[in-house]
Design a protein around this motif. Structure first.
Motif, PDB file in Angstrom:
ATOM      1  N   PHE A 180       0.885  -1.246   0.060  1.00 27.60           N
ATOM      2  CA  PHE A 180      -0.118   0.013   0.109  1.00 27.60           C
ATOM      3  C   PHE A 180       0.767   1.314  -0.009  1.00 27.60           C
ATOM      4  O   PHE A 180       0.489   1.987  -0.642  1.00 27.60           O
ATOM      5  N   HIS A 181       1.894   1.273   0.645  1.00 27.13           N
ATOM      6  CA  HIS A 181       2.948   2.358   0.712  1.00 27.13           C
ATOM      7  C   HIS A 181       3.529   2.634  -0.598  1.00 27.13           C
ATOM      8  O   HIS A 181       3.704   3.804  -0.889  1.00 27.13           O
ATOM      9  N   PHE A 182       3.970   1.539  -1.131  1.00 25.33           N
ATOM     10  CA  PHE A 182       4.639   1.457  -2.384  1.00 25.33           C
ATOM     11  C   PHE A 182       3.477   2.154  -3.579  1.00 25.33           C
ATOM     12  O   PHE A 182       3.983   2.988  -4.436  1.00 25.33           O
ATOM     13  N   LEU A 183       2.479   1.832  -3.366  1.00 22.80           N
ATOM     14  CA  LEU A 183       1.254   2.103  -4.514  1.00 22.80           C
ATOM     15  C   LEU A 183       0.997   3.671  -4.175  1.00 22.80           C
ATOM     16  O   LEU A 183       0.961   4.421  -5.219  1.00 22.80           O
ATOM     17  N   LYS A 184       0.835   3.964  -2.962  1.00 24.14           N
ATOM     18  CA  LYS A 184       0.696   5.510  -2.546  1.00 24.14           C
ATOM     19  C   LYS A 184       1.786   6.367  -3.100  1.00 24.14           C
ATOM     20  O   LYS A 184       1.388   7.574  -3.352  1.00 24.14           O
ATOM     21  N   GLU A 185       2.905   6.214  -2.831  1.00 23.36           N
ATOM     22  CA  GLU A 185       4.102   6.745  -3.182  1.00 23.36           C
ATOM     23  C   GLU A 185       4.229   6.780  -4.545  1.00 23.36           C
ATOM     24  O   GLU A 185       5.045   7.627  -5.072  1.00 23.36           O
ATOM     25  N   ASN A 186       3.704   6.113  -5.368  1.00 19.50           N
ATOM     26  CA  ASN A 186       4.051   6.074  -6.730  1.00 19.50           C
ATOM     27  C   ASN A 186       2.737   6.082  -7.794  1.00 19.50           C
ATOM     28  O   ASN A 186       2.702   5.370  -8.807  1.00 19.50           O
ATOM     29  N   ARG A 187       1.924   6.812  -7.374  1.00 23.55           N
ATOM     30  CA  ARG A 187       0.408   7.028  -8.056  1.00 23.55           C
ATOM     31  C   ARG A 187       0.620   7.821  -9.345  1.00 23.55           C
ATOM     32  O   ARG A 187      -0.238   7.607 -10.295  1.00 23.55           O
ATOM     33  N   PHE A 202     -15.883   1.333  -1.619  1.00 23.06           N
ATOM     34  CA  PHE A 202     -15.162   1.149  -2.809  1.00 23.06           C
ATOM     35  C   PHE A 202     -15.040  -0.424  -3.039  1.00 23.06           C
ATOM     36  O   PHE A 202     -14.946  -1.129  -2.023  1.00 23.06           O
ATOM     37  N   PHE A 203     -14.892  -0.782  -4.123  1.00 23.54           N
ATOM     38  CA  PHE A 203     -14.586  -2.292  -4.349  1.00 23.54           C
ATOM     39  C   PHE A 203     -13.679  -2.315  -5.325  1.00 23.54           C
ATOM     40  O   PHE A 203     -13.432  -1.749  -6.521  1.00 23.54           O
ATOM     41  N   LEU A 204     -12.379  -3.122  -5.091  1.00 23.60           N
ATOM     42  CA  LEU A 204     -11.504  -3.298  -5.808  1.00 23.60           C
ATOM     43  C   LEU A 204     -11.909  -4.050  -7.212  1.00 23.60           C
ATOM     44  O   LEU A 204     -12.296  -5.180  -6.887  1.00 23.60           O
ATOM     45  N   PRO A 205     -11.555  -3.473  -8.559  1.00 20.63           N
ATOM     46  CA  PRO A 205     -11.857  -4.509  -9.617  1.00 20.63           C
ATOM     47  C   PRO A 205     -10.971  -5.673  -9.588  1.00 20.63           C
ATOM     48  O   PRO A 205      -9.863  -5.464 -10.335  1.00 20.63           O
ATOM     49  N   VAL A 206     -11.230  -6.761  -9.150  1.00 26.97           N
ATOM     50  CA  VAL A 206     -10.459  -8.150  -9.363  1.00 26.97           C
ATOM     51  C   VAL A 206     -10.448  -8.575 -10.487  1.00 26.97           C
ATOM     52  O   VAL A 206     -11.561  -9.221 -10.781  1.00 26.97           O
ATOM     53  N   ASN A 228     -11.534  -8.468  -1.602  1.00 29.58           N
ATOM     54  CA  ASN A 228     -12.068  -7.187  -1.142  1.00 29.58           C
ATOM     55  C   ASN A 228     -12.493  -7.250   0.425  1.00 29.58           C
ATOM     56  O   ASN A 228     -12.279  -6.245   0.897  1.00 29.58           O
ATOM     57  N   ASP A 229     -12.803  -8.223   0.905  1.00 24.63           N
ATOM     58  CA  ASP A 229     -13.146  -8.629   2.303  1.00 24.63           C
ATOM     59  C   ASP A 229     -11.767  -8.412   3.237  1.00 24.63           C
ATOM     60  O   ASP A 229     -11.806  -7.674   4.135  1.00 24.63           O
ATOM     61  N   LEU A 230     -10.702  -8.898   2.410  1.00 21.18           N
ATOM     62  CA  LEU A 230      -9.560  -8.721   3.272  1.00 21.18           C
ATOM     63  C   LEU A 230      -9.312  -7.346   3.297  1.00 21.18           C
ATOM     64  O   LEU A 230      -8.697  -6.462   4.335  1.00 21.18           O
ATOM     65  N   LEU A 231      -9.089  -6.573   2.247  1.00 20.30           N
ATOM     66  CA  LEU A 231      -8.805  -5.170   2.175  1.00 20.30           C
ATOM     67  C   LEU A 231      -9.501  -4.286   2.766  1.00 20.30           C
ATOM     68  O   LEU A 231      -9.079  -3.426   3.683  1.00 20.30           O
ATOM     69  N   ASN A 232     -10.810  -4.441   2.992  1.00 20.60           N
ATOM     70  CA  ASN A 232     -11.938  -3.686   3.707  1.00 20.60           C
ATOM     71  C   ASN A 232     -11.570  -4.032   5.334  1.00 20.60           C
ATOM     72  O   ASN A 232     -12.108  -3.034   5.995  1.00 20.60           O
ATOM     73  N   GLY A 233     -10.957  -5.029   5.771  1.00 23.40           N
ATOM     74  CA  GLY A 233     -10.554  -5.303   6.902  1.00 23.40           C
ATOM     75  C   GLY A 233      -9.522  -4.134   7.542  1.00 23.40           C
ATOM     76  O   GLY A 233      -9.284  -4.090   8.743  1.00 23.40           O
ATOM     77  N   TYR A 234      -8.842  -3.590   6.539  1.00 22.83           N
ATOM     78  CA  TYR A 234      -7.654  -2.734   6.850  1.00 22.83           C
ATOM     79  C   TYR A 234      -7.831  -1.441   6.298  1.00 22.83           C
ATOM     80  O   TYR A 234      -7.111  -0.485   6.850  1.00 22.83           O
ATOM     81  N   TYR A 235      -8.409  -1.004   5.041  1.00 25.05           N
ATOM     82  CA  TYR A 235      -8.660   0.019   4.499  1.00 25.05           C
ATOM     83  C   TYR A 235      -9.933   0.394   4.185  1.00 25.05           C
ATOM     84  O   TYR A 235     -10.782  -0.308   4.412  1.00 25.05           O
ATOM     85  N   ARG A 236     -10.149   1.711   4.220  1.00 25.49           N
ATOM     86  CA  ARG A 236     -11.646   2.330   4.214  1.00 25.49           C
ATOM     87  C   ARG A 236     -11.631   3.227   2.897  1.00 25.49           C
ATOM     88  O   ARG A 236     -10.653   3.934   2.756  1.00 25.49           O
ATOM     89  N   GLU A 296      -9.067   4.850   0.213  1.00 22.20           N
ATOM     90  CA  GLU A 296      -7.907   3.928   0.434  1.00 22.20           C
ATOM     91  C   GLU A 296      -7.975   2.725  -0.526  1.00 22.20           C
ATOM     92  O   GLU A 296      -7.059   2.253  -1.154  1.00 22.20           O
ATOM     93  N   ILE A 297      -9.107   2.196  -0.495  1.00 20.75           N
ATOM     94  CA  ILE A 297      -9.431   1.012  -1.534  1.00 20.75           C
ATOM     95  C   ILE A 297      -8.986   1.333  -3.048  1.00 20.75           C
ATOM     96  O   ILE A 297      -8.578   0.682  -3.761  1.00 20.75           O
ATOM     97  N   GLU A 298      -9.312   2.753  -3.212  1.00 19.30           N
ATOM     98  CA  GLU A 298      -9.332   3.317  -4.766  1.00 19.30           C
ATOM     99  C   GLU A 298      -7.855   3.509  -4.953  1.00 19.30           C
ATOM    100  O   GLU A 298      -7.311   3.002  -6.172  1.00 19.30           O
ATOM    101  N   ILE A 299      -6.709   3.472  -3.905  1.00 21.82           N
ATOM    102  CA  ILE A 299      -5.499   3.526  -4.228  1.00 21.82           C
ATOM    103  C   ILE A 299      -5.056   2.169  -4.526  1.00 21.82           C
ATOM    104  O   ILE A 299      -3.977   2.043  -5.434  1.00 21.82           O
ATOM    105  N   TRP A 300      -5.626   1.180  -3.926  1.00 23.56           N
ATOM    106  CA  TRP A 300      -5.223  -0.341  -4.498  1.00 23.56           C
ATOM    107  C   TRP A 300      -5.427  -0.549  -6.040  1.00 23.56           C
ATOM    108  O   TRP A 300      -5.094  -1.757  -6.272  1.00 23.56           O
ATOM    109  N   ASP A 301      -6.232   0.354  -6.659  1.00 27.64           N
ATOM    110  CA  ASP A 301      -6.792  -0.148  -7.951  1.00 27.64           C
ATOM    111  C   ASP A 301      -5.221   0.157  -8.752  1.00 27.64           C
ATOM    112  O   ASP A 301      -5.265  -0.611  -9.716  1.00 27.64           O
ATOM    113  N   ASP A 302      -4.163   0.844  -8.292  1.00 26.83           N
ATOM    114  CA  ASP A 302      -2.962   0.924  -8.973  1.00 26.83           C
ATOM    115  C   ASP A 302      -2.398  -0.381  -9.136  1.00 26.83           C
ATOM    116  O   ASP A 302      -1.451  -0.376  -9.612  1.00 26.83           O
ATOM    117  N   LEU A 303      -2.792  -1.300  -7.997  1.00 29.75           N
ATOM    118  CA  LEU A 303      -1.914  -2.519  -7.988  1.00 29.75           C
ATOM    119  C   LEU A 303      -2.215  -3.592  -9.456  1.00 29.75           C
ATOM    120  O   LEU A 303      -1.157  -4.050  -9.894  1.00 29.75           O
TER     121      LEU A 303
END
Length: 241
Positions: free
Chosen positions: A9-16, A144-148, A170-178, A181-188
């Motif tokens: 998550f830190h990597f994604l956030k720093e490299n948007r 939000f939901f990550l397009p998996v 998405n259940d896992l990510l929503n356990g730690y992020y809100r 923040e889920i939208e940031i995971w889209d860069d994955l």
């Protein structure tokens, strides 16, 4: 797993900026050729529907026929959500849920369309890409939901072997992020796509310059490519289980 997620998550956030640059070009190609709100939304819908690995043509045709017949519903966010999810609140989660109810649309494509609408209206992209004037700001109660897809499933499977799918991730990510923040995971997806070889869940993970060049909207400047290649090595190290 939690620590691994935090590192990624830190990597994604720093490299948007890298994926954002690509996304802006992609959105421009979908929207700018058209004048009306209806045509812009229809262009997005057709493009996203085409990302399905196994499109349900018959079902999708029913959806697009209905959209063309009720084109007035494409003029505003509220009108569109009211059409696809009459009993829902006018927010992003309701947009996602409404799209899932449409024939031919599944979890990934519904989440992808919702993400695109958010991007176009979150004031972080060019004003030329704005379509609707009534899109709500993201609130605490929204979701939000990550397009998996298999690109993302393969990454999670590399980190920890499991029967990963849209719901589990998405259940896992929503356990730690809100929320946002889920939208940031889209860069994955961006970083996963350019660092994978093969198909299915078990893939080879290394820089894939051919895939990078096959993305029409990717920045073809050689200095930028070198920079992204170097960043991808950091990303790959983070994915080791």
């Amino acid at each position: 797993m939690e620590q691994k997620l935090q590192q990624i998550f830190h990597f994604l956030k720093e490299n948007r900026k890298y994926n954002k640059d690509l996304q802006e070009r992609y959105y421009s190609s979908l929207i700018l050729p058209f004048e009306t709100k209806e045509d812009k939304i229809i262009s997005i819908l057709y493009n996203i529907a085409s990302t399905q690995s196994k499109s349900k043509i018959n079902d999708l045709s029913v959806f697009f026929k209905s959209i063309h017949k009720e084109s007035n519903s494409l003029n505003t966010f509220n009108a569109f959500v009211q059409t696809i999810n009459p009993d829902g609140i006018k927010n992003y989660q309701s947009l996602f849920q409404g799209m899932k109810k449409q024939k031919g649309w599944g979890d990934k494509t519904s989440a992808l369309f919702t993400k695109v609408i958010f991007h176009l209206h979150n004031k972080e992209y060019s004003d030329k890409l704005l379509i609707w004037n009534d899109v709500p700001q993201f609130s605490e109660n929204d979701k939000f939901f990550l397009p998996v897809d298999f690109v993302i499933i393969s990454i999670f499977n590399k980190i920890q072997k499991s029967s990963w799918n849209f719901k589990k991730i998405n259940d896992l990510l929503n356990g730690y992020y809100r929320g946002k923040e889920i939208e940031i995971w889209d860069d994955l997806w961006f970083w996963g796509f350019i660092t994978q070889h093969g198909s299915g869940i078990n893939r080879d993970f290394k820089w894939n310059e051919n895939k990078y060049w096959m993305m029409k909207e990717s920045n073809k400047n050689q200095n930028t490519i070198t920079e992204i290649k170097n960043k991808s090595k950091i990303f790959l190290d983070l994915n080791d289980g």
